[in-house]
Structure formats: C-alpha cells, structure tokens
Write an enzyme that holds these catalytic residues in place. Structure first.
Site, PDB file in Angstrom:
ATOM      1  N   CYS A  99      24.002  44.355  28.787  1.00 32.78           N
ATOM      2  CA  CYS A  99      23.612  43.146  28.049  1.00 32.78           C
ATOM      3  C   CYS A  99      22.616  43.594  26.978  1.00 32.78           C
ATOM      4  CB  CYS A  99      23.085  42.059  28.979  1.00 32.78           C
ATOM      5  SG  CYS A  99      21.978  42.567  30.294  1.00 32.78           S
ATOM      6  N   SER A 100      21.363  43.166  27.063  1.00 23.94           N
ATOM      7  CA  SER A 100      20.373  43.621  26.078  1.00 23.94           C
ATOM      8  C   SER A 100      18.977  43.589  26.678  1.00 23.94           C
ATOM      9  CB  SER A 100      20.411  42.744  24.823  1.00 23.94           C
ATOM     10  OG  SER A 100      21.687  42.766  24.250  1.00 23.94           O
ATOM     11  N   CYS A 101      18.827  44.061  27.928  1.00 24.98           N
ATOM     12  CA  CYS A 101      17.513  44.062  28.588  1.00 24.98           C
ATOM     13  C   CYS A 101      16.507  44.806  27.716  1.00 24.98           C
ATOM     14  CB  CYS A 101      17.594  44.742  29.950  1.00 24.98           C
ATOM     15  SG  CYS A 101      18.724  43.912  31.075  1.00 24.98           S
TER      16      CYS A 101
ATOM     17  N   CYS B 297      20.495  49.121  26.781  1.00 29.61           N
ATOM     18  CA  CYS B 297      21.061  48.320  27.863  1.00 29.61           C
ATOM     19  C   CYS B 297      22.544  48.159  27.530  1.00 29.61           C
ATOM     20  CB  CYS B 297      20.377  46.963  27.974  1.00 29.61           C
ATOM     21  SG  CYS B 297      21.207  45.866  29.152  1.00 29.61           S
TER      22      CYS B 297
END
Lengths: 203, 109, 95
Positions: free
Chosen positions: A104-106, A101
């Site tokens: 962000c950090s999905c 991702c």
C-alpha cells in the site's frame, strides 16, 4: 443504484454524500473534519528532521532513537499515542537504508507528515524492491558499490524512518541548523543530506 | 529469465507490486504534488472513522485491494480511499447503498 | 513460537488470494524464499482478521532479511528486509 454503481460514482460526489449522511446522523461533523485536517497538516518532515539533528549532536539520544523510535519521538515532543510503532534504520559507512511499502503506502506519518506523491506511485512501489540503485538514480543519488543497500518493505505494523549519516562540513553546527538540511527524502533513503561547504557562514 | 516468467504465472494480487516486471521501466514522478482539499478531507474522515471505531485501517486496505485492477491503477490515492470507505461503511451497515445513491441523486438534481 | 535472531527461515509458498477473499501482508515475492530472522518486533493482532471483522489472532512479527540473489534472477549484493508474521515462517536447519 447497485453497490457497484454507487462505488463508481464520481469521488467528490461520493465524499459529499457519505460525509453528508454521517453528519446528519451525528456520527462525524463537518467541524470535526476541518479540525482533523488542521491537526494532520501540523505533522511535517520538520519533526523527523529535528530528531535526526538531535541524534547527530547527542549520542545518548541517537542510541535511544535506534533502540525505540516511538519513545524517542515522544521524548522529542511528538504525540505517538494511537500511532503505529516507529522503527529507525541507521545508515552507516557499510549500509544504506531505503524504505518502501509495496502493498500500500505505509509511511511514518507521525514524524514526516503526509506521504509524498512519489512514495504512493506504482513505479516506486514496484521498482524499489527490485532495483533500488536505479530508483535512487532518479533522484541523482549514487550509493558506492561497496556499500550494501538494505531495502525495508514496510508491510505490517511498524513504520520506518532512516537516520542518515551526518554530512561532511557540518562540524560545530547547532542541532537547529542541522535540522534545516534534513529532508523527507533523506529520511526515506532516496537521497542523502549533501555535504556542506564548511567555510560558509550560517545564513 | 525463466524464473521471472514463472513468477508472473503465480496468482499475485494486483496491489502486491514489489518487483513486478511490467512496472520496472515506469518512471517515478519525483515532483512534489500539493494535496487537494478533497484529499485532505478524505484523509481526515478516515482518521475520524477509525477513532470512532466505525472502521479500521485494515478494512480500508481490504476495500482498496477489492477495487478492480483497471480502476486500482487509474484512480488517485484518495479516490481509492473514498471508494473503500464507502464500501466498508455499507458492509458494516452504517450506511446503505440506497442512502448514498439517494444523496448523490438529490445533490445532482 | 519464538524465533531467535539470526536463525534461517523459509517463507511458506502459499497463495491464499487464489482461494478466496483475503487481506494478506506477506508480499508475493518472498513466498517460498529463504531468509534470516533479524529480530522479533513484537506481537500484533493479525490484520487479515481485523480486515474481515474477525476476532484477531495475536501473531509474532519478525523482521526477516533476504539477499537480493535469493529474490530476483538478476540478483545483487543488496538485501531486502520485510516484516513477516510467524504463521508464514518455517525455521530451517541448514547443514
């Protein structure tokens, strides 16, 4: 204190202040936070690993998993209500998938739990979109040159997990035993489940 | 690589990290890092605020993206979260900056 | 707008972050690039609206594939797949 100054306060103090006010106003209680921490801790890569192992041993389940990851997760007993839809990416002899991702950090938390430290790092987020083979090399993973890497940048509403290929040497293994060799990194695609020694007996 | 140079002249937002040249030589720390109680508390609080419709995940992300670049790159994942949560609740009028400031002052006295 | 699987598309070369505060889920490196629709993933409320507490517009979301050669000067035979909302996509008619 201005808004900017407040936001620059020490993070632990900020949490204590915000959660304290929310508790005082009856909006979020400390007990609710403790309970939510406990329920969140229960999601772990073991959930995804059980789905992968079942797909390896049950072609019907594998087909359902690839068609609709959310329904297949529910079928495996995972609560998906209110969770983002789950998509499953199949590794094949021609294509190896790896998930990142970049914005962000999905992360597919419903089936893998908290995202690992490396998944959230700027280095992983920047490099995977451009140099996936170099990134995989950090884990000692080499994908043959004639196998295409498909990087999946998880930018929006879906969460993605990889269905790895079943490793050699696992013929006749039970789903339970297979689940024991599947790691979070295999289901993100930075590693592949290693070939097993077929002569070894189950431990 | 003329194109690569051109790319960095475009007005990329600082959280939009895919393929950005300055990070391409940065090593990935692949070691496991245990979450702290603070990390897990912030995570739980964020979930509860969403469940209670006091903020959305998209507002969380917007608030993280609004953190200045220097802090964005310096702060830990959940440090960014608590900053965004605070900013969002203040923007929505659930809290005021004065409430939070007074509470921090009170606790440190 | 519904885009069929396999049709060529171009991502708009727009930079809303240069104009004002936005929450944008289209990564910078695919803007202005040519790709191919893999499949329609469903319709979702626009996160750019939700992030600013606006009534969200429903958007069709597509998985779009881009060859590395299209995205990066150094290229390779690998590919990258991204979720892109329809208002960022322009169907192309290739000769």
């Amino acid at each position: 204190m201005t808004l900017a100054k407040v936001l620059e306060a020490d993070s632990a103090k900020l949490f204590a202040a915000v959660s304290g006010i929310l508790a005082e106003r009856g909006l979020v209680s400390p007990q609710e936070i403790v309970e939510r921490m406990a329920s969140t801790d229960r999601a772990s890569p073991a959930l995804g690993a059980a789905m992968v192992a079942r797909a390896w041993t049950d072609p019907g389940y594998a087909a359902r998993l690839l068609k609709d990851g959310t329904a297949a997760a529910e079928e495996a007993g995972i609560m998906m209500l209110g969770m983002p839809p789950l998509g499953v990416l199949e590794n094949t002899p021609d294509t190896h998938n790896v998930v990142v991702c970049t914005l962000c950090s999905c992360y597919p938390r419903a089936v893998l739990g908290y995202p690992p430290f490396w998944f959230k790092s700027t280095a992983y987020r920047a490099r995977t979109a451009r140099d996936p083979r170099g990134v995989l090399a950090d884990w000692g993973t080499t994908i043959p040159a004639d196998v295409r890497i498909r990087v999946v940048d998880s930018t929006a509403d879906y969460r993605w997990m990889v269905l790895p290929m079943r490793p050699a040497g696992t013929e006749g293994w039970s789903a339970e035993r297979l689940a024991g060799i599947v790691r979070a990194s295999d289901m993100i695609g930075v590693t592949v489940p290693p070939a097993q020694d077929a002569s070894a007996s189950p431990s | 690589m003329a194109e690569a140079t051109l790319e960095e002249e475009r007005p990329r937002a600082h959280h939009d990290l895919g393929g950005v040249p300055r990070f391409l030589c940065e090593e990935i720390d692949i070691e496991p890092h245990e979450l702290t109680d603070f990390d897990r508390q912030v995570d739980a609080l964020r979930q509860l605020l969403s469940a209670k419709e006091l903020m959305t995940v998209d507002e969380l992300r917007r608030g993280i993206e609004e953190i200045p670049e220097e802090d964005y790159l310096r702060l830990s994942y959940y440090q960014k979260w608590i900053r965004s949560i605070t900013a969002t609740l203040i923007r929505r009028g659930v809290l005021t900056a004065e409430d939070v400031a007074a509470r921090i002052d009170g606790a440190s006295r | 707008m519904t885009l069929a699987d396999g049709i060529p598309v171009r991502v708009k070369d727009e930079w809303p972050e240069a104009v004002g505060p936005v929450h944008c889920r289209t990564p910078h490196y695919i803007r202005g690039k040519h790709g191919m629709v893999v499949r329609h993933l469903g319709d979702f409320p626009d996160p750019g609206d939700i992030a600013f507490e606006r009534e969200p517009v429903m958007r069709s979301l597509y998985h779009v594939a881009f060859p590395f050669r299209e995205l990066w000067p150094e290229g390779s035979d690998d590919e990258l797949v991204v979720e892109v909302y329809d208002h960022w996509l322009e169907p192309e008619h290739r000769a």
